[in-house]
Design a protein around this motif. Structure first.
Motif, short mmCIF file in Angstrom:
data_model
loop_
_atom_site.label_atom_id
_atom_site.label_comp_id
_atom_site.label_asym_id
_atom_site.label_seq_id
_atom_site.Cartn_x
_atom_site.Cartn_y
_atom_site.Cartn_z
N UNK A 333 122.77 35.53 47.11
CA UNK A 333 121.97 35.11 45.97
C UNK A 333 122.64 35.55 44.73
N UNK A 334 123.22 36.84 45.06
CA UNK A 334 123.53 37.71 43.43
C UNK A 334 125.24 37.00 44.19
N UNK A 335 126.10 36.30 44.62
CA UNK A 335 127.04 35.98 44.53
C UNK A 335 126.81 34.41 43.69
N UNK A 336 126.00 33.90 43.77
CA UNK A 336 125.70 33.16 43.06
C UNK A 336 125.33 33.30 41.23
N UNK A 337 124.34 34.38 41.14
CA UNK A 337 124.45 34.89 40.12
C UNK A 337 125.83 34.84 39.85
N UNK A 338 126.59 35.97 40.64
CA UNK A 338 127.19 36.00 39.65
C UNK A 338 128.50 35.63 39.84
N UNK A 339 128.17 34.20 39.88
CA UNK A 339 129.02 32.54 40.44
C UNK A 339 128.78 32.16 38.34
N UNK A 340 127.81 31.65 38.58
CA UNK A 340 126.58 31.48 37.24
C UNK A 340 126.98 32.41 35.57
N UNK A 341 127.23 33.63 35.82
CA UNK A 341 127.45 34.37 35.14
C UNK A 341 129.34 34.24 34.48
N UNK A 342 129.39 34.40 35.41
CA UNK A 342 131.59 34.09 35.04
C UNK A 342 131.62 32.82 34.72
N UNK A 343 131.55 31.92 35.12
CA UNK A 343 131.35 30.36 34.16
C UNK A 343 131.01 30.50 32.93
N UNK A 356 132.18 43.72 35.28
CA UNK A 356 130.84 43.74 36.04
C UNK A 356 130.66 42.54 37.27
N UNK A 357 130.30 41.61 36.31
CA UNK A 357 130.14 40.44 37.75
C UNK A 357 131.37 40.33 37.87
N UNK A 358 132.19 40.71 38.24
CA UNK A 358 133.24 40.48 39.37
C UNK A 358 133.45 41.55 40.86
N UNK A 359 132.53 42.80 40.26
CA UNK A 359 132.14 44.05 41.02
C UNK A 359 131.12 43.37 42.19
N UNK A 360 129.74 42.62 41.03
CA UNK A 360 128.50 41.99 41.87
C UNK A 360 128.84 41.05 42.63
N UNK A 361 130.70 40.34 41.93
CA UNK A 361 130.83 39.27 43.46
C UNK A 361 130.98 40.29 44.29
N UNK A 362 132.03 40.77 44.72
CA UNK A 362 133.03 41.92 45.80
C UNK A 362 131.53 42.19 46.62
N UNK A 472 129.70 27.04 38.49
CA UNK A 472 128.38 26.94 37.84
C UNK A 472 128.67 26.04 39.79
N UNK A 473 129.44 24.41 40.22
CA UNK A 473 129.00 24.17 41.58
C UNK A 473 128.23 25.22 42.22
N UNK A 474 130.47 26.14 42.40
CA UNK A 474 129.57 27.40 44.04
C UNK A 474 128.27 27.92 43.67
N UNK A 475 127.83 28.21 42.39
CA UNK A 475 127.00 29.18 42.33
C UNK A 475 125.77 28.44 42.59
N UNK A 476 125.55 27.27 42.98
CA UNK A 476 124.14 26.15 43.06
C UNK A 476 124.00 25.94 44.42
N UNK A 477 125.78 26.13 45.00
CA UNK A 477 125.70 25.36 46.54
C UNK A 477 125.01 27.39 47.14
N UNK A 478 125.56 28.06 46.89
CA UNK A 478 125.10 29.44 47.18
C UNK A 478 123.41 29.79 47.37
N UNK A 479 123.10 28.89 46.53
CA UNK A 479 121.17 29.17 46.15
C UNK A 479 120.79 28.69 47.34
N UNK A 480 121.19 27.16 47.88
CA UNK A 480 121.18 26.46 48.68
C UNK A 480 120.67 26.97 49.61
#
Length: 495
Positions: A333-343, A356-362, A472-480
């Motif tokens: 879920x946090x990876x999805x959030x970081x993807x949405x932010x980076x988008x 900051x968003x990249x660190x969260x993703x990592x 954004x698409x990757x973030x949505x897939x990660x949420x699911x």
């Protein structure tokens, strides 16, 4: 004791280039595209062939190590890795480089089980063995994480082939040290290799990925579109059938009937898809759109490398305190959030937000990866620990290869649909320019300056838009997937 730790040094020394080669080409992608004149599709094959071939070959190579001893396997794998590195450094076109990268993967598939077997055989005390395994794991994760930066440093001062050429002296040193200091081991000639099964799996994977790429690229040959993925699926079905019937299968597929193990394999693949796919996308945007050098792009991506490379201990504590289910689903879920932010982030004006968003993703993706390992290894019966480890290895490598393929294909499709081409291009020029940003830049160099600048501006704008769509698409897939993992692990051990 001295010989034990010397053996570990040799093992770590040869494992470093194997780990780095999985990601070193990410920042080199724009350079390769222009230097070799590769298409976007060929560029994806150059990068992801390494992980896809390694995923199928690492298991029979482990069996080969049991048959001939890890010393011989390490020498054989290192020699092949060095020759393949030299061939890759001298490549004149994309086909040559793809073949060399496939050979690199076979050499790496020999080296990885040889290093693990070396640690198991050399360190008899559990305390020392665990310390050695910890060092090995840190080298693997750190090497993969810092591969883009290493590639950027080399490309800053040398031509692109240096990212491969540097492997050659390391391999020669390792082979000399191995031959001189590592003792021979007992062999088990009765161990089955199942090499034909491994080749069947590799061919099935490559055909399925090729089929997906031709579909998304809108290939004009309907026969290729229909036949390739069908053949790949049939071969994969045959592989599964053979594995279920084999006395010594490459992968114990019955373990997948355990929901937690299946969830763990999916998490491992997803975490690697997210990390590797994002690094490839970022490396291209930073260089093609924002004009950074490979070294500058590697430095810019340092937060995701640092966070993923050093999150292991903290993630392990979180699994112990919060439970597997929360860390696994929360990481996705946090990876999805970081993807949405980076988008929605402009990398040229909001660097701190991007970092900051990249660190969260990592951190979140690496935490999900650790949770996947915990899920697989804690749920497998003790007598099937090796089979469970094989599943983890395959999921990890497949995720790395699929991350490049999936992100690359989504990016290519979105770029082609969104680019606003300037007037005056011929039909073939328009097709080439809309294929990828790399090919658009190659074409721009052949046009008159005014037309070239217009094409470059259009390509950069389309890439920025495509970047947002893909993330954004990757973030949505990660949420699911996070929701699916949350429900699938509801009965898992929470401690």
């Amino acid at each position: 004791m001295f010989r034990q730790w010397l053996t570990l040094i040799i093992i770590v020394l040869v494992y470093i280039p194997v780990a780095i080669d999985a990601t070193v080409l990410h920042v080199a992608a724009p350079t390769l595209s222009l230097a070799l004149g590769t298409s976007g599709n060929a560029l994806l094959w150059i990068i992801d062939i390494y992980s896809l071939v390694m995923a199928g070959m690492v298991l029979p190579m482990g069996a080969l190590g049991d048959r001939i001893g890890f010393k011989r396997l390490l020498l054989l794998g290192s020699g092949l890795f060095g020759l393949a590195s030299l061939a890759a450094a001298l490549a004149q076109d994309a086909g040559w480089l793809i073949a060399a990268r496939a050979l690199l993967a076979v050499g790496a598939a020999m080296i990885v089980p040889a290093t693990l077997a070396g640690i198991r055989v050399t360190f008899s005390e559990a305390r020392h063995r665990n310390m050695a395994l910890g060092i090995w794991a840190a080298v693997g994760s750190g090497g993969a994480a810092f591969g883009p930066l290493a590639g950027g440093i080399l490309l800053e001062h040398f031509y692109w082939g240096a990212v491969f050429l540097i492997n050659v002296p390391i391999v020669l040193m390792v082979m000399a040290l191995t031959a001189r200091f590592v003792p021979p081991q007992a062999t088990h000639r009765e161990r089955s290799l199942n090499l034909s099964h491994a080749l069947l799996l590799v061919v099935a994977i490559l055909l399925l990925v090729f089929g997906a790429k031709t579909v998304l690229k809108g290939h004009s040959d309907a026969g290729v579109l229909a036949l390739t993925p069908i053949v790949g699926a049939l071969l994969l079905g045959l592989f599964i059938r053979l594995q279920l019937a084999a006395e010594q299968p490459l992968v114990d597929l019955r373990l997948f009937t355990h929901r937690t193990i299946l969830s763990g394999a999916i998490m491992a693949m997803t975490a690697m898809i997210a990390l590797v796919g994002f690094e490839l996308l970022m490396a291209q945007e930073l260089q093609f759109v924002h004009g950074m050098t490979p070294y500058q792009a590697g430095l810019f991506m340092l937060p995701v490398m640092l966070a993923s490379g050093f999150s292991g201990p903290l993630a392990g504590m979180l699994v112990s305190r919060l439970g597997l289910r929360i860390v696994a689903a929360g990481g996705m879920a946090l990876s999805a959030l970081s993807f949405y932010g980076l988008a929605m982030t402009d990398f040229s004006t909001r660097q701190w937000q991007a970092w900051s968003l990249m660190a969260l993703l990592g951190f979140s993706a690496a935490s999900a990866l650790l949770a996947s390992t915990s899920a697989i290894m804690s749920s497998a019966p003790k007598e099937k620990a090796a089979a469970a480890g094989a599943i983890e290895t395959m999921a990890y490598e497949l995720g790395a290869g699929l991350g490049i393929a999936i992100f690359g294909l989504l990016l290519s499709r979105s770029f082609s649909a969104s680019i606003a081409l300037p007037d005056g291009l011929t039909g073939s020029e328009a097709a080439r320019a809309s294929s990828s940003i790399g090919e658009a830049m190659q074409l721009a160099q052949t046009l008159v300056p005014s037309d070239g600048e217009m094409l470059l501006a259009a390509a950069r704008q389309a890439f920025i838009w495509s970047h947002s769509v893909v993330l954004s698409s990757a973030g949505s897939m990660l949420i699911l997937l996070a929701a699916g993992v949350w429900f699938s692990l509801r009965k898992a051990n929470q401690g």
